[in-house]
Scaffold this active site. Structure first.
Site, PDB file in Angstrom:
ATOM      1  N   LYS A 218       0.833  -1.213   0.000  1.00 36.19           N
ATOM      2  CA  LYS A 218       0.000   0.000   0.000  1.00 36.19           C
ATOM      3  C   LYS A 218       0.865   1.260   0.000  1.00 36.19           C
ATOM      4  O   LYS A 218       0.467   2.286  -0.538  1.00 36.19           O
ATOM      5  CB  LYS A 218      -0.957   0.006   1.193  1.00 36.19           C
TER       6      LYS A 218
ATOM      7  N   LYS B 214     -10.746  -4.656  -5.517  1.00 38.08           N
ATOM      8  CA  LYS B 214     -11.733  -3.630  -5.846  1.00 38.08           C
ATOM      9  C   LYS B 214     -11.074  -2.393  -6.441  1.00 38.08           C
ATOM     10  O   LYS B 214     -11.725  -1.599  -7.106  1.00 38.08           O
ATOM     11  CB  LYS B 214     -12.558  -3.266  -4.602  1.00 38.08           C
TER      12      LYS B 214
ATOM     13  N   LYS C 147      -4.072 -10.861  -7.155  1.00 43.88           N
ATOM     14  CA  LYS C 147      -5.361 -11.002  -6.467  1.00 43.88           C
ATOM     15  C   LYS C 147      -6.443 -10.117  -7.106  1.00 43.88           C
ATOM     16  O   LYS C 147      -6.143  -8.994  -7.510  1.00 43.88           O
ATOM     17  CB  LYS C 147      -5.136 -10.581  -5.005  1.00 43.88           C
TER      18      LYS C 147
HETATM   19  P1  TYM Z   1     -10.440  -6.398   2.891  1.00 43.81           P
HETATM   20  O1  TYM Z   1     -11.525  -5.412   3.007  1.00 43.81           O
HETATM   21  O2  TYM Z   1      -9.299  -6.101   1.989  1.00 43.81           O
HETATM   22  O3  TYM Z   1     -11.031  -7.818   2.501  1.00 43.81           O
HETATM   23  C1  TYM Z   1     -12.090  -8.367   3.258  1.00 43.81           C
HETATM   24  C2  TYM Z   1     -12.039  -9.872   3.244  1.00 43.81           C
HETATM   25  O4  TYM Z   1     -12.161 -10.347   1.901  1.00 43.81           O
HETATM   26  C3  TYM Z   1     -11.048 -11.166   1.582  1.00 43.81           C
HETATM   27  N1  TYM Z   1     -10.694 -10.934   0.169  1.00 43.81           N
HETATM   28  C4  TYM Z   1     -10.472 -11.915  -0.699  1.00 43.81           C
HETATM   29  N2  TYM Z   1     -10.516 -13.261  -0.575  1.00 43.81           N
HETATM   30  C5  TYM Z   1     -10.228 -14.007  -1.659  1.00 43.81           C
HETATM   31  N3  TYM Z   1      -9.886 -13.466  -2.864  1.00 43.81           N
HETATM   32  C6  TYM Z   1      -9.820 -12.139  -3.036  1.00 43.81           C
HETATM   33  N4  TYM Z   1      -9.489 -11.637  -4.226  1.00 43.81           N
HETATM   34  C7  TYM Z   1     -10.113 -11.301  -1.931  1.00 43.81           C
HETATM   35  N5  TYM Z   1     -10.163  -9.952  -1.747  1.00 43.81           N
HETATM   36  C8  TYM Z   1     -10.522  -9.748  -0.452  1.00 43.81           C
HETATM   37  C9  TYM Z   1      -9.937 -10.705   2.506  1.00 43.81           C
HETATM   38  O5  TYM Z   1      -8.967 -11.692   2.691  1.00 43.81           O
HETATM   39  C10 TYM Z   1     -10.714 -10.404   3.769  1.00 43.81           C
HETATM   40  O6  TYM Z   1     -10.954 -11.573   4.509  1.00 43.81           O
HETATM   41  N6  TYM Z   1      -8.143  -5.468   7.190  1.00 43.81           N
HETATM   42  C11 TYM Z   1      -9.194  -6.223   6.575  1.00 43.81           C
HETATM   43  C12 TYM Z   1     -10.555  -5.977   7.211  1.00 43.81           C
HETATM   44  C13 TYM Z   1     -10.532  -6.182   8.682  1.00 43.81           C
HETATM   45  C14 TYM Z   1     -10.617  -7.428   9.360  1.00 43.81           C
HETATM   46  C15 TYM Z   1     -10.522  -7.110  10.733  1.00 43.81           C
HETATM   47  C16 TYM Z   1     -10.728  -8.751   8.909  1.00 43.81           C
HETATM   48  C17 TYM Z   1     -10.432  -5.211   9.615  1.00 43.81           C
HETATM   49  N7  TYM Z   1     -10.421  -5.762  10.846  1.00 43.81           N
HETATM   50  C18 TYM Z   1     -10.546  -8.124  11.719  1.00 43.81           C
HETATM   51  C19 TYM Z   1     -10.765  -9.760   9.897  1.00 43.81           C
HETATM   52  C20 TYM Z   1     -10.655  -9.431  11.262  1.00 43.81           C
HETATM   53  C21 TYM Z   1      -9.311  -5.848   5.120  1.00 43.81           C
HETATM   54  O7  TYM Z   1      -9.032  -4.741   4.730  1.00 43.81           O
HETATM   55  O8  TYM Z   1      -9.873  -6.769   4.331  1.00 43.81           O
END
Ligand code: TYM
Length: 335
Positions: free
Chosen positions: A118, A203, A200
């Protein structure tokens, strides 16, 4: 009834509302939440505090936050069973983060690959929040004494830090936090870009054809899949040297529940020209009811807000309990 519910192990997970959610979020996270929600006491949050580590348009952030909640419900999260809330509605997340910051090494945060990635993408705004992001995530999880954290593969390193912080604190002050386990499903934990299948699905990809958004219409979904980059040869076979086809096979598996070996059999002797339209139709069918329900939910924002308020109220009860325990152990004077 209440007692037996309290005994269930706990899940906490969340998504950052920095864009419309994608098929990656659905496969890597939400679909597993739906499967697990009957057997766990679940907290599903919308991580708006994480979102602001990258500059956001305020109106857009507000909209995305409600949209994310609507997608959770549309995908099958049952609000009568699971607690759904917005992170910033529970101030204990910020409070515990501050405490945990003082137990986290600078080097530990520097090593996080997501921070490094990032920092490259947002070189103009490498703020302290971006650096501290994994500690906030640890606070999210530890506040609820979560046993299990269902996430996609990209969150694994953050989960390891969370476990280390919990163990460190417990070691210094006696048992305080549950040390959580990650739950990373075998299939769907890393949905890849449709245009660059070694990357990956994200979004924020500049190429919109790489990503299926859960708001995409049937036609848009089908076109994106038909245009997906495949590999040399024409065999429908799951293997490391066929990342494009393997990704589509995973999507087909998720959309139809057919096993990977059954899919190989189904398309034996047939080429990509038959395989891709089948995937396109199956994925469009899979996403359609979610999109339809999502659109319905977004028409009544008051109802959504009420659900989120109720969720925050019950989340705060649990969060406050842990924070109080932590404050006491570290020597803060309690009333
Ligand atoms: P974020 O918002 O990037 O993604 C949310 C969840 O979706 C999964 N994910 C994917 N899984 C498979 N293939 C993909 N292409 C893909 N893109 C996203 C991510 O692995 C994630 O599980 N920091 C975290 C959000 C968060 C969180 C937490 C998660 C904040 N606090 C506590 C678990 C526990 C995040 O930005 O995920």
């Amino acid at each position: 009834m209440e007692n037996s519910e309290q005994k269930k192990p706990i899940i906490l997970s969340g998504i950052t509302p920095s864009g419309m959610l994608t098929l990656g979020h659905l496969c890597g996270a939400i679909s597993n939440w739906v499967k697990l929600q009957n057997s766990y006491d679940c907290y599903f949050m919308i991580a708006d505090m994480h979102a602001i580590t990258v500059r956001q348009q305020p109106a857009e952030l507000r909209k995305r936050t409600l949209e994310t909640a609507a997608i959770y419900i549309a995908s099958g999260i049952d609000i009568n069973m699971s607690k759904l809330f917005i992170q910033s509605h529970v101030p204990e997340h910020a409070q515990l983060t501050w405490v945990l910051n003082t137990y986290t090494g600078f080097g530990e945060c520097s090593r996080m690959t997501q921070f490094k990635d990032k920092s490259q993408v947002h070189a103009e705004n490498i703020n302290v929040g971006l650096f501290d992001y994994p500690v906030l995530m640890a606070a999210d999880i530890l506040l609820y004494q979560a046993d299990l954290v269902p996430v996609g593969e990209d969150q694994k390193q953050h989960l390891e830090l969370t476990r280390n912080l919990a163990q460190r604190f417990n070691h210094l002050y006696s048992d305080t936090f549950k040390v959580p386990e990650p739950y990373i499903a075998k299939v769907g934990a890393r949905v890849m870009s449709l245009q660059e299948p070694t990357k990956k699905m994200s979004k924020s990809d500049a190429n919109q054809n790489s990503t299926i958004f859960l708001s995409d219409s049937d036609d848009v979904i089908k076109n994106k899949i038909k245009r997906a980059v495949t590999d040399s040869g024409s065999e429908v076979k799951f293997s490391d040297d066929k990342p494009g086809v393997s990704n589509l096979m995973e999507l087909y598996h998720i959309a139809t529940n057919k096993s990977i070996s059954d899919i190989e059999l189904e398309f034996e002797g047939k080429g990509y020209a038959e395989f891709k339209p089948a995937v396109a139709d199956a994925v469009a069918e899979y996403v359609k009811p979610i999109r339809t329900e999502f659109e319905k939910l977004m028409k009544d924002k008051e109802h959504l807000t009420k659900i989120l308020q109720q969720g925050a109220d019950s989340a705060r009860g649990a969060a406050f309990k842990t924070l109080r325990k932590v404050y006491k152990k570290i020597g803060f004077v309690q009333f």
